[in-house]
Design a protein around this motif. Structure first.
Motif, PDB file in Angstrom:
ATOM      1  N   TRP A 184      13.503   2.007 -11.021  1.00 50.90           N
ATOM      2  CA  TRP A 184      12.381   1.676 -10.140  1.00 50.90           C
ATOM      3  C   TRP A 184      12.412   0.192  -9.790  1.00 50.90           C
ATOM      4  O   TRP A 184      12.652  -0.654 -10.647  1.00 50.90           O
ATOM      5  CB  TRP A 184      11.063   2.015 -10.833  1.00 50.90           C
ATOM      6  N   LYS A 185      12.131  -0.093  -8.533  1.00 50.40           N
ATOM      7  CA  LYS A 185      12.080  -1.482  -8.064  1.00 50.40           C
ATOM      8  C   LYS A 185      10.620  -1.881  -7.850  1.00 50.40           C
ATOM      9  O   LYS A 185       9.916  -1.311  -7.013  1.00 50.40           O
ATOM     10  CB  LYS A 185      12.862  -1.637  -6.758  1.00 50.40           C
ATOM     11  N   PHE A 186      10.179  -2.859  -8.627  1.00 50.11           N
ATOM     12  CA  PHE A 186       8.811  -3.362  -8.539  1.00 50.11           C
ATOM     13  C   PHE A 186       8.811  -4.726  -7.863  1.00 50.11           C
ATOM     14  O   PHE A 186       9.762  -5.502  -7.999  1.00 50.11           O
ATOM     15  CB  PHE A 186       8.198  -3.509  -9.935  1.00 50.11           C
ATOM     16  N   VAL A 187       7.731  -5.013  -7.154  1.00 42.45           N
ATOM     17  CA  VAL A 187       7.544  -6.359  -6.614  1.00 42.45           C
ATOM     18  C   VAL A 187       6.143  -6.819  -7.001  1.00 42.45           C
ATOM     19  O   VAL A 187       5.171  -6.070  -6.905  1.00 42.45           O
ATOM     20  CB  VAL A 187       7.737  -6.396  -5.077  1.00 42.45           C
ATOM     21  N   CYS A 188       6.066  -8.056  -7.471  1.00 41.93           N
ATOM     22  CA  CYS A 188       4.795  -8.642  -7.891  1.00 41.93           C
ATOM     23  C   CYS A 188       4.491  -9.833  -6.990  1.00 41.93           C
ATOM     24  O   CYS A 188       5.214 -10.842  -7.012  1.00 41.93           O
ATOM     25  CB  CYS A 188       4.866  -9.100  -9.347  1.00 41.93           C
ATOM     26  N   PHE A 189       3.436  -9.724  -6.187  1.00 46.24           N
ATOM     27  CA  PHE A 189       2.995 -10.829  -5.344  1.00 46.24           C
ATOM     28  C   PHE A 189       1.886 -11.569  -6.082  1.00 46.24           C
ATOM     29  O   PHE A 189       0.805 -11.020  -6.306  1.00 46.24           O
ATOM     30  CB  PHE A 189       2.494 -10.318  -3.997  1.00 46.24           C
ATOM     31  N   ILE A 190       2.175 -12.805  -6.470  1.00 46.99           N
ATOM     32  CA  ILE A 190       1.210 -13.623  -7.206  1.00 46.99           C
ATOM     33  C   ILE A 190       0.510 -14.527  -6.189  1.00 46.99           C
ATOM     34  O   ILE A 190       1.113 -15.467  -5.653  1.00 46.99           O
ATOM     35  CB  ILE A 190       1.900 -14.453  -8.294  1.00 46.99           C
ATOM     36  N   PHE A 191      -0.747 -14.219  -5.895  1.00 45.42           N
ATOM     37  CA  PHE A 191      -1.495 -14.994  -4.906  1.00 45.42           C
ATOM     38  C   PHE A 191      -2.143 -16.188  -5.592  1.00 45.42           C
ATOM     39  O   PHE A 191      -3.070 -16.037  -6.387  1.00 45.42           O
ATOM     40  CB  PHE A 191      -2.539 -14.110  -4.218  1.00 45.42           C
ATOM     41  N   GLU A 192      -1.631 -17.361  -5.267  1.00 45.72           N
ATOM     42  CA  GLU A 192      -2.052 -18.578  -5.955  1.00 45.72           C
ATOM     43  C   GLU A 192      -3.491 -18.967  -5.616  1.00 45.72           C
ATOM     44  O   GLU A 192      -4.196 -19.550  -6.441  1.00 45.72           O
ATOM     45  CB  GLU A 192      -1.098 -19.722  -5.586  1.00 45.72           C
ATOM     46  N   ASN A 193      -3.933 -18.626  -4.391  1.00 42.47           N
ATOM     47  CA  ASN A 193      -5.247 -19.080  -3.935  1.00 42.47           C
ATOM     48  C   ASN A 193      -6.070 -17.947  -3.333  1.00 42.47           C
ATOM     49  O   ASN A 193      -5.526 -17.020  -2.728  1.00 42.47           O
ATOM     50  CB  ASN A 193      -5.087 -20.183  -2.872  1.00 42.47           C
ATOM     51  N   GLN A 275      11.969  -5.654   4.066  1.00 46.97           N
ATOM     52  CA  GLN A 275      13.383  -5.957   3.843  1.00 46.97           C
ATOM     53  C   GLN A 275      13.924  -5.402   2.530  1.00 46.97           C
ATOM     54  O   GLN A 275      15.107  -5.529   2.242  1.00 46.97           O
ATOM     55  CB  GLN A 275      13.579  -7.473   3.880  1.00 46.97           C
ATOM     56  N   ASN A 276      13.053  -4.795   1.730  1.00 49.92           N
ATOM     57  CA  ASN A 276      13.483  -4.290   0.423  1.00 49.92           C
ATOM     58  C   ASN A 276      12.937  -2.881   0.201  1.00 49.92           C
ATOM     59  O   ASN A 276      11.874  -2.527   0.695  1.00 49.92           O
ATOM     60  CB  ASN A 276      12.971  -5.189  -0.708  1.00 49.92           C
ATOM     61  N   ASP A 277      13.671  -2.103  -0.558  1.00 51.52           N
ATOM     62  CA  ASP A 277      13.254  -0.728  -0.853  1.00 51.52           C
ATOM     63  C   ASP A 277      12.474  -0.697  -2.165  1.00 51.52           C
ATOM     64  O   ASP A 277      12.956  -0.217  -3.190  1.00 51.52           O
ATOM     65  CB  ASP A 277      14.482   0.189  -0.943  1.00 51.52           C
ATOM     66  N   TYR A 278      11.243  -1.205  -2.131  1.00 53.66           N
ATOM     67  CA  TYR A 278      10.439  -1.232  -3.353  1.00 53.66           C
ATOM     68  C   TYR A 278       9.766   0.118  -3.599  1.00 53.66           C
ATOM     69  O   TYR A 278       9.444   0.853  -2.672  1.00 53.66           O
ATOM     70  CB  TYR A 278       9.375  -2.329  -3.265  1.00 53.66           C
ATOM     71  N   ASP A 279       9.544   0.399  -4.894  1.00 52.47           N
ATOM     72  CA  ASP A 279       8.894   1.637  -5.299  1.00 52.47           C
ATOM     73  C   ASP A 279       7.442   1.430  -5.718  1.00 52.47           C
ATOM     74  O   ASP A 279       6.661   2.378  -5.754  1.00 52.47           O
ATOM     75  CB  ASP A 279       9.654   2.276  -6.469  1.00 52.47           C
ATOM     76  N   HIS A 280       7.086   0.188  -6.050  1.00 50.75           N
ATOM     77  CA  HIS A 280       5.701  -0.092  -6.449  1.00 50.75           C
ATOM     78  C   HIS A 280       5.405  -1.567  -6.207  1.00 50.75           C
ATOM     79  O   HIS A 280       6.265  -2.431  -6.391  1.00 50.75           O
ATOM     80  CB  HIS A 280       5.476   0.252  -7.928  1.00 50.75           C
ATOM     81  N   ILE A 281       4.138  -1.830  -5.800  1.00 54.07           N
ATOM     82  CA  ILE A 281       3.701  -3.189  -5.478  1.00 54.07           C
ATOM     83  C   ILE A 281       2.534  -3.569  -6.375  1.00 54.07           C
ATOM     84  O   ILE A 281       1.553  -2.823  -6.494  1.00 54.07           O
ATOM     85  CB  ILE A 281       3.259  -3.287  -4.005  1.00 54.07           C
ATOM     86  N   PHE A 282       2.623  -4.742  -7.006  1.00 55.69           N
ATOM     87  CA  PHE A 282       1.501  -5.333  -7.716  1.00 55.69           C
ATOM     88  C   PHE A 282       1.014  -6.546  -6.931  1.00 55.69           C
ATOM     89  O   PHE A 282       1.807  -7.440  -6.603  1.00 55.69           O
ATOM     90  CB  PHE A 282       1.907  -5.800  -9.121  1.00 55.69           C
ATOM     91  N   MET A 307      -3.548   3.326  -5.582  1.00 55.34           N
ATOM     92  CA  MET A 307      -3.604   3.062  -4.148  1.00 55.34           C
ATOM     93  C   MET A 307      -2.176   3.093  -3.604  1.00 55.34           C
ATOM     94  O   MET A 307      -1.218   3.261  -4.353  1.00 55.34           O
ATOM     95  CB  MET A 307      -4.262   1.705  -3.885  1.00 55.34           C
ATOM     96  N   ASP A 308      -2.037   2.935  -2.276  1.00 51.75           N
ATOM     97  CA  ASP A 308      -0.685   2.896  -1.722  1.00 51.75           C
ATOM     98  C   ASP A 308      -0.617   1.988  -0.505  1.00 51.75           C
ATOM     99  O   ASP A 308      -1.629   1.695   0.146  1.00 51.75           O
ATOM    100  CB  ASP A 308      -0.197   4.303  -1.357  1.00 51.75           C
ATOM    101  N   TYR A 309       0.588   1.531  -0.223  1.00 52.01           N
ATOM    102  CA  TYR A 309       0.885   0.719   0.949  1.00 52.01           C
ATOM    103  C   TYR A 309       2.006   1.429   1.690  1.00 52.01           C
ATOM    104  O   TYR A 309       3.160   1.367   1.299  1.00 52.01           O
ATOM    105  CB  TYR A 309       1.310  -0.690   0.520  1.00 52.01           C
ATOM    106  N   TYR A 310       1.633   2.179   2.756  1.00 55.02           N
ATOM    107  CA  TYR A 310       2.588   2.994   3.519  1.00 55.02           C
ATOM    108  C   TYR A 310       3.442   3.873   2.599  1.00 55.02           C
ATOM    109  O   TYR A 310       4.655   3.934   2.715  1.00 55.02           O
ATOM    110  CB  TYR A 310       3.469   2.106   4.393  1.00 55.02           C
ATOM    111  N   GLY A 311       2.759   4.540   1.661  1.00 49.01           N
ATOM    112  CA  GLY A 311       3.437   5.484   0.771  1.00 49.01           C
ATOM    113  C   GLY A 311       3.970   4.880  -0.504  1.00 49.01           C
ATOM    114  O   GLY A 311       4.361   5.604  -1.420  1.00 49.01           O
ATOM    115  N   ILE A 312       3.986   3.547  -0.606  1.00 53.39           N
ATOM    116  CA  ILE A 312       4.456   2.869  -1.815  1.00 53.39           C
ATOM    117  C   ILE A 312       3.263   2.638  -2.730  1.00 53.39           C
ATOM    118  O   ILE A 312       2.208   2.183  -2.280  1.00 53.39           O
ATOM    119  CB  ILE A 312       5.124   1.523  -1.464  1.00 53.39           C
ATOM    120  N   GLY A 313       3.410   2.922  -4.023  1.00 54.23           N
ATOM    121  CA  GLY A 313       2.330   2.677  -4.966  1.00 54.23           C
ATOM    122  C   GLY A 313       1.883   1.229  -4.929  1.00 54.23           C
ATOM    123  O   GLY A 313       2.705   0.305  -4.838  1.00 54.23           O
ATOM    124  N   TYR A 314       0.576   1.020  -5.008  1.00 54.72           N
ATOM    125  CA  TYR A 314       0.003  -0.326  -4.868  1.00 54.72           C
ATOM    126  C   TYR A 314      -1.113  -0.510  -5.879  1.00 54.72           C
ATOM    127  O   TYR A 314      -1.977   0.358  -6.030  1.00 54.72           O
ATOM    128  CB  TYR A 314      -0.517  -0.509  -3.444  1.00 54.72           C
TER     129      TYR A 314
END
Length: 464
Positions: A184-193, A275-282, A307-314
């Motif tokens: 599984w490919k995960f991506v973690c977006f850390i929002f600083e502000n 640009q990436n084939d992610y399976d889940h988004i944090f 939740m989901d983002y265009y079918g990707i777990g969110y």
């Protein structure tokens, strides 16, 4: 006498010619009316009936075929859709060309506008708003446990209504091949502000260097321990991005209070996800601290998933208000399982997926029913491990997530490397095909009326 007969013959010929001209004119007008209103085998539907206008347009079109036009002068959610047969657990990609004019979503919702969607679900493409020239949009989805889906081309969306005009053209659908990879490919977006206005008050929040360091360490632990927790049924690869652009919009829910929906941050994450084939988004966020702890209403959650983002777990992962919290800090005396929140929210996505595929599983929050307790240092680690490996003892044997769920990942572009196109949206190319389509529509309409009549008769019999 002969002269009168000749005059009568001439008058008769003129009357016949005029009659044929009238008939042909009526036929041409009727055919043109039919063409301007013919939506082939699509069914037209509106949230607010008799509000939007559905037309075929032979002037504004992308290719040879007349475009499909929806006009909503007042706010509405309007769509035309077609029921398609699909194979279970198979990825599909639907595309079309879209042109828009003056589309204004209610409440400035980013998920509302001209789009493709699976009717009755949250599955959708990007939504186009404003005035834009022809462009291609696509929706990728997995059929899951379904054998039929309603594919809709929509002006509005499940999130809300809009006004404006949209033209749709050149519909395609292709079937891909499912991947059985357990990585599984995960991506973690850390929002600083975070910079939002809540109840008329501006709330500005920022993560500290320690916050970011703690969450990065937690992400590493999640990545390294997921194979152990699943007993090698899955592995994880995690990317982390620091987003300096502040969160400027929040979504409110009666049950959970404020949270960050995927639509709230779409502009900040869409290029990376695309640009990436992610399976889940944090989405890792701060919605409070010691100073602003009561300004943003949060109804007792530290993570929010399913939740989901265009079918990707969110999922949302929220930093605690207190800087003294050890939620995301590894400490042998206080917390040896800081990755628990990430695991918990990811498991909510697997729980949802398993249910969508028809599996019967225990609810993730029902650990106490099966004798598990929240323990010091490790939290619910034993519960999660047994849950992930279908090793939860019950009166009906062992229950939990089925092993197959680890291969049931979101559909993505890589699933279409060896795809093939289906001929489900064929447009009539000549007058003969137009006439055939006309008769098919008439027959289908008669069948639909018969089905409705029979259904009403059966309902009346049941009532009696």
């Amino acid at each position: 006498m002969f002269q009168n007969t000749g005059e009568e013959i001439m008058k008769s010929k003129i009357i016949n010619i005029i009659t044929w001209i009238i008939i042909l004119t009526i036929l041409i007008l009727a055919f043109n009316f039919y063409k301007s209103n013919n939506f082939n085998e699509f069914i037209r539907s509106e949230m607010i009936l008799h509000t939007s206008e559905f037309k075929r347009d032979n002037k504004i079109k992308y290719s040879k075929s007349d475009s499909y036009k929806i006009i909503s002068n007042t706010e509405n959610d309007a769509t035309f859709y077609k029921k398609l047969k699909v194979h279970k657990n198979t990825p599909y990609k639907v595309t079309c060309m879209v042109k828009t004019e003056s589309i204004i979503p209610e409440k400035e919702l980013s998920g509302v506008g001209a789009q493709i969607s699976v009717i009755g679900t949250t599955e959708k493409s990007v939504a186009i708003s404003g005035t834009q020239d022809w462009q291609k949009i696509e929706m990728i989805f997995n059929s899951k446990n379904r054998e039929e889906v309603d594919i809709g081309f929509r002006l509005g969306g499940y999130l809300g209504k809009c006004t404006g005009t949209a033209w749709f053209s050149d519909f395609t659908i292709e079937e891909g091949t499912i991947s059985e990879s357990k990585e599984w490919k995960f991506v973690c977006f850390i929002f600083e502000n975070t910079d939002v206005v809540v109840d008329g008050k501006e709330v500005k929040l920022s993560m500290t260097d320690n916050d970011i360091s703690d969450i990065k360490d937690t992400i590493r632990r999640f990545k390294n321990n997921i194979s152990d927790l699943s007993e090698n049924k899955m592995t994880a690869d995690c990317d982390a991005y620091i987003v300096k652009e502040p969160i400027s919009k929040l979504t409110y829910d009666e049950e959970f209070g404020y949270f960050v929906a995927s639509e709230d941050i779409e502009n900040s994450i869409k290029e990376v996800v695309k640009q990436n084939d992610y399976d889940h988004i944090f989405a890792i966020i701060r919605l409070g601290n010691e100073e602003y702890k009561d300004d943003i209403q949060i109804n007792d959650w530290i993570g929010l998933g399913s939740m989901d983002y265009y079918g990707i777990g969110y999922s949302n992962i929220r930093l605690p208000n207190s800087s003294q919290s050890y939620v995301y800090k590894y400490d042998t005396r206080i917390n040896t399982f800081p990755e628990e929140v990430l695991l918990h929210e990811f498991l909510h996505s697997l729980e949802r997926t398993a249910e969508e595929y028809g599996y019967e599983i225990p609810a993730l929050h029902d650990y106490e029913k099966y004798g598990y307790k929240n323990q010091s240092l490790i939290g619910l680690k034993h519960w999660y491990k047994d849950y992930m490996n279908k090793n939860v003892k019950s009166s009906n044997g062992y229950v939990g997530l089925p092993e197959e769920v680890y291969t049931l990942k979101p559909a993505k572009n890589s699933d279409f490397a060896y795809s093939y196109k289906l001929d489900e949206f064929h447009e009539p190319q000549n007058i003969i095909e137009e006439i055939r389509q006309l008769f098919r529509n008439v027959i289908n309409n008669v069948r639909n009326i018969e089905n409705m009549v029979n259904k009403n008769k059966n309902q009346n019999l049941e009532v009696e």
